[in-house]
Design an enzyme around this catalytic site. Structure first.
Site, short mmCIF file in Angstrom:
data_model
loop_
_atom_site.label_atom_id
_atom_site.label_comp_id
_atom_site.label_asym_id
_atom_site.label_seq_id
_atom_site.Cartn_x
_atom_site.Cartn_y
_atom_site.Cartn_z
N ASP A 1 2.89 -35.24 -49.87
CA ASP A 1 3.47 -35.60 -51.09
C ASP A 1 4.49 -34.60 -52.01
O ASP A 1 5.30 -34.78 -52.33
CB ASP A 1 2.29 -36.21 -51.72
CG ASP A 1 2.01 -37.73 -51.64
OD1 ASP A 1 2.64 -37.52 -50.31
OD2 ASP A 1 1.19 -38.01 -52.27
N GLU B 1 -11.41 -34.70 -49.54
CA GLU B 1 -10.34 -34.79 -49.13
C GLU B 1 -8.99 -33.60 -48.04
O GLU B 1 -8.69 -33.90 -47.31
CB GLU B 1 -9.11 -35.43 -50.36
CG GLU B 1 -7.94 -36.18 -49.55
CD GLU B 1 -6.76 -36.51 -51.49
OE1 GLU B 1 -6.75 -37.27 -51.15
OE2 GLU B 1 -8.61 -36.94 -52.00
#
Length: 426
Positions: A167, A393
């Site tokens: 992102d 993550e």
């Protein structure tokens, strides 16, 4: 079952939602496209049938134009996620599926996953006619990339940072900085209820992300907005497209179709990928389609083309991976950005932290190229980091401290997959 496999199985079981797996309870309560493909790769070791269901579910959410949506909102509600159903309202857009989805896409790793899932239990796959169902949908998905997202370069373009899967990569800095537009309404940040603000994109970035998403939505996600301010060719996205075409060729041979068109398409994409090679940084980079500018950053996305056979710059990429910019074997996994760059940030999302999915892609490339010792070193590093920190993550590459959310599904799935490869005959 060893400790890692047992813990990974527990996470994948707890994140299962009757036909698909959420990336993480709380922060990511829906089905994400490339997550599901990565998750299926690990699930195949626990239940090939469930891995098939994972892919069946994302493929059944395909739009009429062939796109596989970035997010599928099976519940029909936001469920604390933004931008969700109330933002996209995909049911109002012609060609959308019956289930609510995002209009954006994610990298095309699905055919690669489908082939691996089939190979885990060919008899079960054939009994359920898994590949017979998957193949035509995967073909239409790739045709969408070629026909709707391709341009004169022959590469597919992404129209939002989220579509790259990475992102807030430095690749997007110049474009976003030059944008004067931002989202006019309040910027909801439910993600900050589950992760440290210092690990996530900023509010300024989110305002521009939401502006781009809203503009795309308001054009019915039709890819025909010639003045759209964000259009990039990303090296990882296109390398995964080429690699998945090779997987489609293998699938075609299994289901009785002609594999040669897929092999030819993979070669074509790989040739065009050379447009993204930057001799100055010794890496593949993203290109701004509107300006034509190559983005002068070394990122893990530029290493993902190692997955392609007969790559002309294999030696340079391996040298880059082992050298001071990524320090393979010296830091946690593979940093998402050049360790020596002024834009490096060890904590913030895709600007430095090491991610488990990209580590898996690099490890897979190293195994396939015969660099078994380095591949196993990376695999063990990945497995240790996953188990020690409850499957986070991503990790700080220097300290190995966990970042983002925990009990993350693709971390569990891909650590499990690599644990099966360590010490196995190749």
């Amino acid at each position: 079952m060893n400790a890692l496999a047992s813990a990974a199985a527990g996470i994948l079981l707890s994140n299962w939602r009757r036909g698909y797996t959420v990336p993480a309870g709380g922060l990511y309560p829906h089905q994400w496209s490339w997550d599901s493909a990565f998750i299926a790769i690990g699930l195949r070791h626990l239940s090939p049938r469930r891995a098939q269901q994972e892919l069946d579910t994302i493929l059944s959410s395909q739009w009429s134009d062939g796109r596989l949506p970035q997010i599928v909102f099976h519940s029909g509600h936001d469920d604390g996620y933004s931008p969700g159903v109330s933002f996209w309202h995909s049911s109002r857009i012609p060609g959308s599926p019956p289930v609510e989805t995002s209009g954006l896409i994610q990298p095309p790793n699905h055919a690669l996953a489908a082939l691996m899932v089939h190979e885990a239990d060919p008899a079960e796959s054939e009994r359920r006619r898994f590949l017979e169902r998957a193949y035509p949908r995967l073909v239409r998905w790739h045709e969408y990339l070629r026909d709707r997202r391709g341009g004169t370069s022959g590469l597919a373009r992404v129209v939002h940072p989220w579509e790259s899967g990475m992102d807030n990569s430095p690749y997007w800095d110049a474009c976003l900085k030059g944008m004067t537009q931002t989202y006019a309404d309040d910027i909801p940040r439910p993600d900050l209820l589950h992760a440290d603000a210092g690990h996530r994109p900023s509010n300024g970035e989110y305002g521009k992300y939401l502006y781009l998403a809203a503009r795309y939505r308001d054009h019915d996600c039709d890819d025909a907005d010639a003045g759209f301010p964000f259009q990039f060719e990303d090296p990882a996205f296109n390398a995964l497209w080429a690699r998945s075409e090779l997987s489609l060729a293998a699938i075609a041979a299994i289901v009785g179709a002609d594999p040669e068109p897929h092999r030819a398409e993979a070669r074509r994409i790989a040739r065009q990928l050379e447009r993204l090679w930057s001799p100055e940084v010794g890496c593949y980079v993203a290109r701004d389609v509107r300006s034509g500018d190559l983005q002068p950053y070394r990122t893990v996305a530029g290493l993902v083309p190692l997955l392609l056979p007969e790559l002309p710059h294999t030696a340079e990429l391996l040298e880059l991976l082992r050298g001071p910019h990524f320090r393979l074997g010296e830091v946690a996994m593979v940093p998402s950005h050049d360790l020596t760059a002024p834009t490096f940030d060890s904590a913030r999302y895709w600007r430095g932290p090491s991610w488990f999915n990209t580590a898996w892609l690099i490890a897979e490339a190293l195994y396939e190229r015969g660099f078994t010792d380095e591949a196993e070193l990376l695999s063990r590093n990945m497995d240790d980091g996953a188990l020690e920190h409850d499957f986070p993550e991503y990790l700080d590459p220097y300290s190995s401290d966990p970042r983002g959310t925990r009990r993350f599904s693709w971390t569990a799935a891909l650590a499990l997959d690599l644990s099966q490869k360590i010490g196995a005959p190749r």
